[in-house]
Design an enzyme around this catalytic site. Structure first.
Site, short mmCIF file in Angstrom:
data_model
loop_
_atom_site.label_atom_id
_atom_site.label_comp_id
_atom_site.label_asym_id
_atom_site.label_seq_id
_atom_site.Cartn_x
_atom_site.Cartn_y
_atom_site.Cartn_z
N SER A 37 0.84 -1.21 0.00
CA SER A 37 0.00 0.00 0.00
C SER A 37 0.87 1.25 0.00
CB SER A 37 -0.93 -0.01 1.21
OG SER A 37 -0.18 0.13 2.38
N ASN A 84 -0.92 7.87 -7.06
CA ASN A 84 -1.20 9.30 -7.04
C ASN A 84 -0.41 10.05 -8.09
OD1 ASN A 84 -3.02 10.62 -4.88
ND2 ASN A 84 -2.12 8.86 -3.85
N ARG A 137 0.33 3.57 -3.18
CA ARG A 137 -0.34 4.85 -2.94
C ARG A 137 0.42 6.00 -3.62
NH1 ARG A 137 0.10 4.87 2.01
NH2 ARG A 137 -1.90 3.91 2.49
#
Lengths: 156, 249
Positions: B185, B193, B189
């Protein structure tokens, strides 16, 4: 998304950067900031000490001032007393001196009177002799009547 | 955009790494080069600010570096209560480096293409970069787990938490999922993004030229927030994971 040997390359870069930061950047910054914190703390402590010292000094100054005022009053009172005493003493001395001068003058006058009387006595005796000479119109032996003359002189 | 290309060609060109080698041995030269050069620049600057750091009145550069230091140090102090000389410099490195790499997102998208360089300029849109960091952090958490709790303590914790030792298989399964989800994660992440942000810039670049500034300007402004926020999140989660590795259950 393809994972390949770049992963390892990036890991090496990352680890090198972390090591660099840990070895060369962090200690400098930590030391500088810790030193500054200590300096500031010392400065604040010194300021606090200074404030207390000032308070103490102000209190001491007030004490000293009060003491000085008290002493000044004592000195003034003492001086007043002393001045009164001196005036009294001066008065006494002047009186004595005046009496002494008066006595001297009286003694002198008496002396003068006495001297004048002596002179008068001597002159009266001479006058008496001269009068007697004229009355008698003849030579009188002064020596023969010296006793008489002296007796008259003593009676005057 | 260059006119004689279709939209999909343009997009693919902008999302293809400058690669050397084949298969697993492919090296993304752009990610590696840009991140290394940025690292050298940014940390060189930080080093300049830190090297001559005085406890007296700081200069402008030192002031800025101290600001970063205080920021990272305060975050670490809030979350992490163990004793480690590594955690704060690690968090600092992550924040500064990720921020610098993310910031490449704000370069005009065709700038390097015009200069003849066909590459992805944002290293954090390459999962290799984000996984490199998250896996390093993962290895570090395992190291701290073993160091603080010992091998036996670590195994016991894995087997007995949260349901007690009788449900050991379930616990171990949970633990595996939990621990594997962390680096995954963390990396995805940041990658997601930045990749999405870059994608939006590319899509805006496909629009007629007179619309582009109206859209790319607000998106770039918004991206300043994303850049900082993602760097901050990566740093914070790293601190949290390392401090979790230190905690005894």
């Amino acid at each position: 998304m393809n994972i390949n040997v770049s992963l390892i390359g990036q890991m090496v870069t990352f680890i090198l950067l972390v090591a660099f930061t840990m070895r060369f950047v962090w200690p400098h910054l930590r030391k500088a900031l810790d030193d500054r914190a200590r300096t500031i703390a010392d400065g604040l402590a010194a300021a606090e000490r200074g404030r207390q010292d000032l308070e103490l000094a102000a209190r001491r100054a007030a004490d000293i001032l009060r003491e000085a005022k008290q002493q000044a009053q004592e000195v003034i009172a003492h001086a007043d007393r002393r001045a009164a005493q001196i005036v009294e003493e001066a008065k006494g001395a002047a009186k004595t001196e005046g009496e002494r001068i008066l006595a001297g003058a009286k003694a002198e006058i008496e002396q003068e009177v006495f001297r004048a009387k002596e002179m008068l006595r001597a002159q009266v005796a001479l006058l008496a002799v001269a009068g007697a000479e004229k009355i008698l119109r003849r030579e009188v032996d002064a020596k023969a009547h010296a006793d008489l003359l002296n007796a008259i002189q003593a009676q005057l | 955009m260059v006119v004689n290309k279709t939209g999909s060609e343009y997009i693919v060109e902008h999302l293809t790494n400058w690669s050397v080698g084949k298969g697993f041995w492919t090296l993304h030269v752009d990610s590696w080069l840009v991140s290394a050069v940025l690292g050298a620049l940014v940390f060189g600057l930080v080093y300049r600010g830190a090297r001559n750091a005085t406890s007296g009145v700081p200069g402008k550069l030192q002031n800025f570096v101290e600001l970063l230091y205080e920021f990272v140090e305060s975050q670490v102090k809030i979350v992490f209560h163990g004793k480690s000389e590594l955690v704060a410099p690690l968090a600092f490195t992550i924040f500064v480096w990720v921020f610098a790499m993310n910031a490449m997102d704000l370069l005009p998208i065709d700038l390097l293409a015009v200069l003849g360089l066909h590459m992805k300029v944002v290293p954090t849109t390459d999962p290799n970069t984000t996984f490199a960091m998250s896996l390093s952090v993962f290895v570090l958490t395992i190291y701290y787990n073993l160091k603080v709790k010992g091998a036996g303590g670590f195994l016991h914790e894995s087997a007995a938490v949260p349901f007690g030792i009788r449900l050991a298989p379930v616990n171990i399964l949970f633990r595996l999922v939990e621990d594997l989800a962390k680096p995954l994660s963390l990396a995805l992440r940041l990658f997601g993004n930045m990749y999405a942000g870059e994608m939006v810039f590319i899509l805006i670049a496909l629009l007629p030229f007179w619309v582009q500034p109206l859209l790319s300007w607000p998106w770039a402004v918004f991206h300043i927030l994303i850049i900082t926020l993602q760097a901050y999140i990566f740093m914070m989660l790293t601190i949290v994971y390392v401090s979790m590795a230190h905690e005894q259950h």
